[in-house]
Design a protein around this motif. Structure first.
Motif, mmCIF file in Angstrom:
data_model
loop_
_atom_site.group_PDB
_atom_site.id
_atom_site.type_symbol
_atom_site.label_atom_id
_atom_site.label_comp_id
_atom_site.label_asym_id
_atom_site.label_seq_id
_atom_site.Cartn_x
_atom_site.Cartn_y
_atom_site.Cartn_z
ATOM 1 N N ARG A 81 -37.563 21.924 -8.375
ATOM 2 C CA ARG A 81 -36.584 22.477 -9.313
ATOM 3 C C ARG A 81 -35.344 23.017 -8.611
ATOM 4 N NH1 ARG A 81 -38.448 25.560 -14.557
ATOM 5 N NH2 ARG A 81 -39.498 23.546 -14.595
ATOM 6 N N GLU A 128 -34.973 33.842 -16.618
ATOM 7 C CA GLU A 128 -35.262 32.673 -15.768
ATOM 8 C C GLU A 128 -36.369 33.001 -14.765
ATOM 9 O OE1 GLU A 128 -30.849 30.588 -15.600
ATOM 10 O OE2 GLU A 128 -31.187 32.428 -14.471
ATOM 11 N N CYS A 131 -39.654 32.600 -16.359
ATOM 12 C CA CYS A 131 -40.094 31.187 -16.430
ATOM 13 C C CYS A 131 -40.625 30.727 -15.075
ATOM 14 C CB CYS A 131 -38.945 30.279 -16.867
ATOM 15 S SG CYS A 131 -38.481 30.517 -18.579
ATOM 16 N N ASP A 159 -39.521 24.212 -21.723
ATOM 17 C CA ASP A 159 -39.749 25.024 -20.528
ATOM 18 C C ASP A 159 -38.910 26.312 -20.503
ATOM 19 O OD1 ASP A 159 -40.613 25.617 -17.905
ATOM 20 O OD2 ASP A 159 -38.733 24.777 -17.154
ATOM 21 N N ASP A 160 -37.600 26.186 -20.687
ATOM 22 C CA ASP A 160 -36.770 27.387 -20.530
ATOM 23 C C ASP A 160 -36.767 28.290 -21.766
ATOM 24 O OD1 ASP A 160 -35.386 25.441 -21.759
ATOM 25 O OD2 ASP A 160 -33.589 25.543 -20.516
ATOM 26 N N ASP A 161 -37.548 27.926 -22.792
ATOM 27 C CA ASP A 161 -37.704 28.827 -23.935
ATOM 28 C C ASP A 161 -39.005 29.633 -23.846
ATOM 29 O OD1 ASP A 161 -35.332 28.125 -25.141
ATOM 30 O OD2 ASP A 161 -36.226 26.387 -26.137
ATOM 31 N N PHE A 163 -40.221 32.158 -22.140
ATOM 32 C CA PHE A 163 -39.952 33.303 -21.265
ATOM 33 C C PHE A 163 -40.439 34.603 -21.915
ATOM 34 C CE2 PHE A 163 -36.221 32.429 -23.903
ATOM 35 C CZ PHE A 163 -36.018 33.649 -24.523
#
Ligand code: PMV
Length: 325
Positions: A81, A128, A131, A159-161, A163
């Motif tokens: 990533r 972030e 995550c 993925d980035d939701d 958290f």
């Protein structure tokens, strides 16, 4: 390259996450809500490796193969990533009592995400960072924040939701958790495997479908300062999670007779004194009891009187992850 150290507290879920969606990104299938625990956590130390591979330790000793492989896979996922070229020496020290049922992996991955953020100058926001921690262990996402914390989950979540975020708590609520350790032998099955198996239970869909109500209800109860409402939701979420384990094939049974003895003690306590204490449990036999500060002496006495515990301790809400300067 510098050496970095970071610390994160463990957390205990009041509304449970159990199961993941099929993204392969460690995204919880349901949202959850937790309390971060004061002074029960993990400090991670990270430095450049002297060799051309990662050196992975715990308390200065090499990690066992399964833990090594899990951490190495995590580091490769982070590399994919954020593309970095280094290998690291990673060591950690935990202040969590051994096999107490306070998952040390949550505090470990939260502290590691924070240390990697600093080491690689990623400048991630808390969201972030959460995550990044979640990629190591679902519940680690919550240990990024202090106090009471929510974590988004869902079958269609990106993925980035997925958290975590801090929650508003009514100032009158002075919550504590009493941890009652009844068995400190290694658990028969990891939460990772148990979760996967439980998803095949005929009751799992019911757990997922009814979860949002628990998640929203607990947030509302925290904000309103409604202790009994929060406690009832916590017990309900806990028992629903276990129902999915008991109804899988083969059945998963973490409970011990001592666990049930303590649950009965909490029921007796409520019959005698009203809604002053509620229990929860995780992937293990130990019982955690939520109560307000003024009920602590009575709760502790009641648990001790049952003579089924190896260790009892109280924990207050704790702070957020941080770099140790
Ligand atoms: O963080 P994981 O993937 O090891 O799973 C934790 C699962 C429970 O502790 C049982 C529930 C939770 O929400 O923390």
């Amino acid at each position: 390259m510098k050496q970095i150290s970071a610390y994160a507290n463990a957390n205990i879920a009041l509304v449970k996450y159990w199961g993941k969606n099929d993204s392969g990104l460690n995204i919880p299938a349901v949202s959850s809500l937790s309390m971060t625990l004061a002074d029960h956590g993990t400090q991670v130390f990270i430095a450049p490796s002297a060799t051309s591979q990662h050196e992975l330790l715990m308390d200065t000793k090499a990690l066992a193969k399964s833990a090594h492989d899990r951490l190495a896979a995590y580091l490769e996922a982070v590399r994919a990533r954020y593309s970095f070229g280094h290998y690291f020496r990673i060591d950690s020290k935990s202040s969590i009592p051994f096999a107490s049922g306070l998952a040390s992996s949550a505090s470990f991955f939260a502290a590691l995400a924070c240390a990697l953020n600093e080491m690689l100058a990623l400048k991630l926001s808390s969201q972030e960072l959460s995550c990044l921690a979640r990629m190591g262990s679902g519940s680690a996402a919550r240990s990024i924040f202090g106090g009471f914390v929510g974590l988004h989950g869902g079958h269609d979540l990106r993925d980035d939701d997925a958290f975590a975020f801090p929650l508003v708590v009514h100032p009158s609520l002075k919550l504590h958790l009493v941890v009652a350790v009844v068995d400190d032998t290694p658990k028969p099955i990891s939460s990772r495997d148990a979760m996967k198996m439980s998803m095949a239970s005929p009751l799992y869909q019911g757990f997922v479908a009814s979860h949002r109500e628990d998640f929203l209800g607990a947030q509302q109860a925290l904000g309103d300062g409604a202790f009994a409402r929060l406690g009832e939701i916590m017990e309900h979420s806990t028992l629903k999670m276990f129902a999915t384990m008991w109804s899988t094939r083969p059945a998963i049974m973490y409970w011990r007779p001592q666990s049930l003895a303590l649950i009965e003690a909490i029921y007796d306590l409520r019959r005698a004194h009203g809604p002053i204490a509620y229990f929860t449990m995780d992937a293990g036999p130990n019982v955690k009891v939520l109560c307000e500060e003024d009920a602590l002496p009575l709760v502790l006495r009641t648990i001790a009187e049952r003579s089924v515990t190896k260790n009892i301790f109280c924990v207050a809400p704790g702070g957020a992850v941080h770099v140790v300067r």
